[in-house]
Structures are given as C-alpha cells and as structure tokens.
Scaffold this active site. Sequence first.
Site, mmCIF file in Angstrom:
data_model
loop_
_atom_site.group_PDB
_atom_site.id
_atom_site.type_symbol
_atom_site.label_atom_id
_atom_site.label_comp_id
_atom_site.label_asym_id
_atom_site.label_seq_id
_atom_site.Cartn_x
_atom_site.Cartn_y
_atom_site.Cartn_z
ATOM 1 N N TYR A 180 -138.950 -83.803 -3.707
ATOM 2 C CA TYR A 180 -137.671 -84.211 -4.285
ATOM 3 C C TYR A 180 -137.782 -85.650 -4.808
ATOM 4 C CZ TYR A 180 -135.616 -79.972 -2.397
ATOM 5 O OH TYR A 180 -135.321 -78.653 -2.135
ATOM 6 N N GLY A 339 -134.275 -72.729 11.240
ATOM 7 C CA GLY A 339 -133.505 -72.580 10.012
ATOM 8 C C GLY A 339 -133.080 -71.146 9.854
ATOM 9 N N CYS A 370 -131.403 -65.700 1.820
ATOM 10 C CA CYS A 370 -131.267 -67.158 1.856
ATOM 11 C C CYS A 370 -131.782 -67.775 0.559
ATOM 12 C CB CYS A 370 -131.949 -67.731 3.090
ATOM 13 S SG CYS A 370 -133.626 -67.139 3.386
ATOM 14 N N ALA A 413 -129.948 -48.719 7.612
ATOM 15 C CA ALA A 413 -128.549 -48.453 7.287
ATOM 16 C C ALA A 413 -127.875 -47.667 8.407
ATOM 17 C CB ALA A 413 -128.448 -47.693 5.967
ATOM 18 N N GLU A 432 -131.915 -38.834 14.282
ATOM 19 C CA GLU A 432 -133.066 -39.226 13.484
ATOM 20 C C GLU A 432 -134.141 -38.145 13.593
ATOM 21 O OE1 GLU A 432 -136.273 -40.494 11.568
ATOM 22 O OE2 GLU A 432 -134.288 -41.411 11.315
#
Length: 663
Positions: A180, A339, A370, A413, A432
């Site tokens: 940066y 994080g 993210c 899902a 399943e």
Amino acid sequence: MKYQKLFTPVKVGSITIKNRFAMAPMGPLGLADANGGWNQRGIDYYTERAKGGTGLIITGVTFMDNIVEKQDPSTVPNPNYKPVQFVKTSREMTERIHAYGSKIFLQMSAGFGRVTIPTNVGDIPPIAPSAIQHRWLDKTCRPITVDEIHMIVKQFGDGAFHAKRAGFDGIQIHAVHEGYLMDQFAISMFNLREDEYGGSLENRLRFAREVVEEIKNRCGEDFPVTLRFSVKSMIKDWRVGALPGEEFEEKGRDVEEGLEAARLLEAYGYDALDTDVGTYDAWWWNHPPMYQEKGLYRDYCKMVKDVVKIPVFCAGRMDNPDMALEAIEQGVCDVIELGRPLLADPDYCNKVRSSRVEQIRPCISCQEGCMGRVAEYSLINCAVNPQAARERVTAYEPILAPKKVLIIGGGVAGCEAARVLAIRGHKPELFEKGSRLGGNLIPGGAPEFKEDDIELANWYACELDRLKVAVHLNKEIKKDDVLKNEYDTVIVATGSTPKVFSLGDDEHVYTASQVLLKEKDCGDTTVVVGGGLVGCETALWLAQHGKKVTIVEAMDKIMAVNGPLCHANKDMLEALLPFNNIDIVTSAKVTGYQDGKLSVTIDGKVTAIPSDSVILSVGYKEEDSLYHELEFDVPEIYLLGDAKKVSNIMYGIWDAFEVANHI
C-alpha cells in the site's frame, strides 16, 4: 484446560487484552454509511465477534484522507469526513464491544497508491511515491508531493483524535505492508525519490515515523499505535510474485532489510507489529488461498519477535488451535490473529475456551465470500457463513409451529437446510443415498490442499448429530417414498452429476470425481480435459503426486468460466500449474482417444497426446428429475443446491440458509 495459555492476558502499549486472540483487519466493505460512519451491519458484525470471545477487534481499513486520494465515504468509514457522524456511530459500536470485555483498534490507511482497485475507488488519478507502473491499470502513477504527505500525516492525527473520542482503544496503521502507499514509500523498487522521503531506509520509513509521532502527539504517548508490517515482499518482478519454495531474486524488501525496518519502527514508537509477508504483486501471500500451507507466516514472525521487544501479531491460516497454542508457547508471536476464521465462525474463541473445538465452523480459504466479493461488489461476507456481516437481517426467524421437513440429499445445501431448520425448532429428516454427508465436498476435498473441504463436511455431520437431526445414509428416496409419508415441506437437494462423453476407448476415460476418490487409477501420464477450477485443481494434485499431467481446454484460457474468483486464488493456481510441470493446451478440441493417445485439434491441425488415461472435467449437470416428479404433488417444495443450478459452495449454502430460515 488444554488451551488455557491462549486465554492469558497480554499487554499492547498501555492496554491489556484479555486473551491471545485478535480479529485480523479485513476491509469493511458494505459496513459504512453514506457519511463516513458505521452502518448497523458494521456495528453488529464487529460486536458479534466480541461476543464470541475475541480479545481484540481490529477493524478493517478506514480512510482519513479527504484531500490527496479521495474515496467515496460509503466505501469504508472515514473519521475525518463527518467527524460527528463517525464518533456517534463508532461510540455505539465501541460501547457494545467493551461490554464483552474486548478491546477495539481502528485501522487507518495512508492510502492505496499504485494498488487502487478500480471497482472500489472509482476512476481517480493513481498516486505513488514516484512515477511508477500501476498494479492493475495500464497507467503511470503521479508522484505525491511533500506537501501532500504532510497533509496526510496531519489527517492521521485528526482521525486518531476522533477515534479516541469515539471509544477506540488504539490505532493500527495501514501500512508498511502489502504494497500500500506507505509501503510503496518503504520499498526502494517503488520509491525513486531524491528528497527526504527517498534513498536510505530511514528516509523511506520517514512517512511511517511521522504518522506515529503525529498520533502520539495528538492522543498521548499512552494511546497504543500498532503497524501492519510485511517483513518480506516476495516480488520477482512488476506484477509477478514468487511461489512457496521457489528460488528467486527479491525485487522488493528482503528479510535483512525487513528486520532492520522492524527495529526502526519499534524505535519510532510503534507499540506492536502485525506481521506477514507479501505485496499486491504477490497477492497470494497476504491473502493466502488453500494452496498455501497453514501458519505460513510463523517463521517470519519469529524472526521479527527475535529482534524487537514489542508484541508481534501472527495471522495467516492460523485457524488450528493446536498450531496457535504452539506458536504462543514457543515464542513465535504474542497474539494470534484470526481473519477469515472469524468470518466463518464468530464464536471461534469461546468454542476453543470451552473445549468445543469440533463445533468450530471451518474456513475453507476459498475467498469467494470475502476477498472475491470485496473486489467485485464492495461487500465483505463469507461463503460458509451466510450471516457474516448480515447478522441482523439474517437472524434466525421465530416459528409459530414446528413443521416436519423432508430433505433429500446430504450435500452442503441439504446439510445447511437441515441445520438451520433444526436451530429454528422444525423437525428436519435428511436422506442421503451415499455413505456420508458432504456431497461434492468429498471428492473436492481429496487433494491435501483442500483438507478444509473435508473439515466442513465433518462439521456438518457433527452439527446435525448435535442438533439431533434424523439422518439416513445409504438411502435413495423415490417419488413414492415422499408421497406415502406426511411431510409438511420437501426440500430436494439431489446435487449434480459429472458431464461425460465418449472418446472411443472409454475404458480408460474417467471423471475427475472418480480419480479424486481413488476409484480409478489414472496411471503415470494423464490428460485432464477441461481447464476450469476442478480440472486445474485435479491436475495440480496429480502433478504433486508425481504424475505427468496435461490440461486441454477448449477456450483460449483456463478458468475462463469460473468466477469471480479472488485474484489471490486464481493467480496462484495459474502460477502453480507450470511450476509443477503441467502442460496447458488451450483453444483445443478433443476428438478421440485410442491406443493410449488423445487426439486434439488445434487451429485445424490434429495432435496426438500420449497418455495412460483421460480425465473428463467438463462441468456438471443438474440432477433435478425427482423435483420435477414431485413439483405438482407437494404443496410446499423447494429445489436447492446444484440440483437447482450448478454453482459453488457459497451459493449452495446461502440459498439453503435463505429458504430454510423462512419455512
């Protein structure tokens, strides 16, 4: 308790953090209001991580410059844009966070300079220490003036003053890290100046020195100021990063200079160094994908720890509590930063403290929710946790009466739907047809670098057992099975099947799933047909196990149809393929496979590629037949996951959460 040392206090400057965990700074995109303050999502987001036991919250980057590198105030907060609004909204957040015994630092940025992401900051003239190449745009940056540097330094003081008034416990400076603007000054490759801000290391660090001195002058010597710091740049050339284990000449900051910089930064008055490695030119180091090893910064943090007396923070895939404990015990660092793991599970710290490690929802390092969404949509979220940064709008809906819900399919899902329904008080029952839960997580998680996919499948199995969901394995459901039972609601999540086609000698033509699950042996040489994400990851895994692999892709480049993938993931995978001696053939059409040779047409010419096998990785087809058999017979029925539309893990989980939370 095994992890007790992770919950001992640590001092940073004048303050004491209750444990050894900090929330690593991640860009708070979508968490600002239009006036430079925090919106309700931002307040709830950080408070939830404090409630989850995190000792120190470090906000994502905020801007304070309104003059040199102007930003849209709705992108991320800005304490100097409208200070009253910033203080007002921040005060609500800091007071709530302090209620949980946590501390919070505001991360403030000197600016992006040559690494401005166009989708986030708009079409502004890119600045830099010198007239150098922009990271993303084909533009030459404008050198920043000395007066502009002084203006930014003063604005740091103003912003820190407002942050202290708003209840923040300290500041983190962004950054001599990741390339940066302030880091561009510190790295000689980017800093070609001949004034007092260029030349020697001390001059190149002058910007960072003036900032900490200004803040201490405005807020007092006892107000903590920490620094995000990259000890090594990992730059091979402009826009070209180095890979793990690769021998290269460092064009940026090498370790020797990095350690000298650490000593100087401590002397300047910084109270802690938040240490990593990398730059935007080597982005897969600062934002490590699953292809990077866990705890990849530990060696570098230990080097810094050995030359400074101030605390050292260590992030970088440190989500394994055993690894974190070892790092603290061996003096690698003083604070463990989490994080993405705190995006995936805000209660991580409380679960470790109370010995419920198996209940921690794992981050899979996909960076879809993210970094991918930050870059493309200016939103921070999480692929595996639909509630991240949406805590209030996705709170679990109360129910009036429990419903009996049939779920057909145990992929992500189906599992997510069952989990949410059970938490809300419904009575889900899941069937399943396979022998374990997880669906495509199981073959997808076969490579060692995808271990967290398996962890996610295991987490779902653990959660459904803990929530006492009735799960039936090795049971395939037919239409009659549904109709003869009295279910209030039916969810069909039957997944997808790999697309296949005949190439002639099909006895040695396999799907990627068959090879990943070791149902088929591809031999010593193989060709992967299809250069999407699955094909490339399969090829990489095989090459890492000593196979000679060629990728054949019909389009003019690989991974063209996958997206938006985070640049760190996509760029690293693209670099790893040739690094592992994988041949890549694009703009090619596969026409047949006979006698151990795959026929490929390129620009009208037929080429034969010798191989022991061919692996098809050309996509998946929705398996929705059962849904269409039932859709006119069941009053409340939903189609979810790949059965609805072949997609990624994130949308499978998100869609399931949305539907299951409103039944």
